[in-house]
Design a protein around this motif. Structure first.
Motif, short mmCIF file in Angstrom:
data_model
loop_
_atom_site.label_atom_id
_atom_site.label_comp_id
_atom_site.label_asym_id
_atom_site.label_seq_id
_atom_site.Cartn_x
_atom_site.Cartn_y
_atom_site.Cartn_z
N THR A 36 24.22 -9.08 19.07
CA THR A 36 25.31 -10.03 18.81
C THR A 36 26.11 -10.31 20.07
N LEU A 37 26.44 -9.28 20.81
CA LEU A 37 27.21 -9.47 22.03
C LEU A 37 26.45 -10.29 23.06
N LEU A 38 25.15 -10.06 23.20
CA LEU A 38 24.34 -10.85 24.13
C LEU A 38 24.26 -12.30 23.68
N ALA A 39 24.13 -12.53 22.38
CA ALA A 39 24.11 -13.91 21.86
C ALA A 39 25.45 -14.59 22.12
N ASP A 40 26.54 -13.85 21.95
CA ASP A 40 27.87 -14.41 22.24
C ASP A 40 27.99 -14.77 23.71
N CYS A 41 27.51 -13.89 24.59
CA CYS A 41 27.56 -14.16 26.03
C CYS A 41 26.77 -15.42 26.37
N LYS A 42 25.58 -15.55 25.79
CA LYS A 42 24.75 -16.72 26.04
C LYS A 42 25.46 -17.98 25.60
N HIS A 43 26.04 -17.95 24.40
CA HIS A 43 26.76 -19.11 23.88
C HIS A 43 27.93 -19.48 24.79
N LEU A 44 28.70 -18.50 25.21
CA LEU A 44 29.86 -18.78 26.05
C LEU A 44 29.46 -19.30 27.42
N ARG A 45 28.36 -18.79 27.99
CA ARG A 45 27.86 -19.31 29.27
C ARG A 45 27.43 -20.77 29.13
N GLU A 46 26.80 -21.11 28.01
CA GLU A 46 26.42 -22.50 27.77
C GLU A 46 27.65 -23.39 27.64
N GLN A 47 28.65 -22.90 26.92
CA GLN A 47 29.89 -23.66 26.78
C GLN A 47 30.59 -23.84 28.13
N LEU A 48 30.58 -22.79 28.95
CA LEU A 48 31.18 -22.86 30.27
C LEU A 48 30.45 -23.88 31.15
N ALA A 49 29.11 -23.89 31.07
CA ALA A 49 28.33 -24.85 31.85
C ALA A 49 28.69 -26.28 31.45
N LEU A 50 28.85 -26.52 30.16
CA LEU A 50 29.25 -27.85 29.71
C LEU A 50 30.64 -28.21 30.19
N ALA A 51 31.55 -27.25 30.16
CA ALA A 51 32.91 -27.49 30.64
C ALA A 51 32.92 -27.81 32.13
N GLN A 52 32.09 -27.09 32.90
CA GLN A 52 32.01 -27.35 34.33
C GLN A 52 31.54 -28.77 34.60
N ILE A 53 30.59 -29.23 33.82
CA ILE A 53 30.07 -30.59 34.00
C ILE A 53 31.15 -31.62 33.65
N ALA A 54 31.90 -31.35 32.60
CA ALA A 54 32.88 -32.31 32.10
C ALA A 54 34.16 -32.37 32.94
N MET A 55 34.46 -31.28 33.64
CA MET A 55 35.71 -31.21 34.41
C MET A 55 35.53 -31.83 35.79
N GLY A 56 36.52 -32.59 36.19
CA GLY A 56 36.54 -33.08 37.56
C GLY A 56 37.34 -32.12 38.42
N MET A 57 37.05 -32.09 39.71
CA MET A 57 37.78 -31.18 40.61
C MET A 57 39.26 -31.54 40.68
N GLY A 58 39.61 -32.80 40.52
CA GLY A 58 41.01 -33.20 40.55
C GLY A 58 41.78 -32.66 39.36
N PHE A 59 41.10 -32.52 38.25
CA PHE A 59 41.72 -32.01 37.03
C PHE A 59 42.20 -30.57 37.23
#
Length: 77
Positions: A36-59
């Motif tokens: 469960t913890l590994l699945a949670d880590c995987k999910h959060l890393r995927e969410q973080l990758a999406l956030a990185q793509i969506a965020m601009g450096m100016g933001f």
């Protein structure tokens, strides 16, 4: 005992409480808890990758999130 040592002990005790709670949630099954913890880590890393793509450096004024931990627990191995 110094204040720093007391703080370390309290932090370790909190960590043990979290471990016990995670194990209790899975009925004491350590393998299920880890899965469960590994699945949670995987999910959060995927969410973080999406956030990185969506965020601009100016933001964020130059700050960018990282998937790598930078605390001492991560370096303990």
């Amino acid at each position: 005992m110094s204040a720093a040592e007391r703080s370390d002990i309290e932090e370790f005790d909190e960590w043990l409480d979290e471990v016990a709670a995670a194990l209790a949630w899975h009925g004491g099954d350590a393998e299920a808890t880890i899965r469960t913890l590994l699945a949670d880590c995987k999910h959060l890393r995927e969410q973080l990758a999406l956030a990185q793509i969506a965020m601009g450096m100016g933001f964020t004024r130059g700050w960018s999130p990282s998937a790598e931990r930078r605390d001492e627990l991560a370096s303990r191995g």
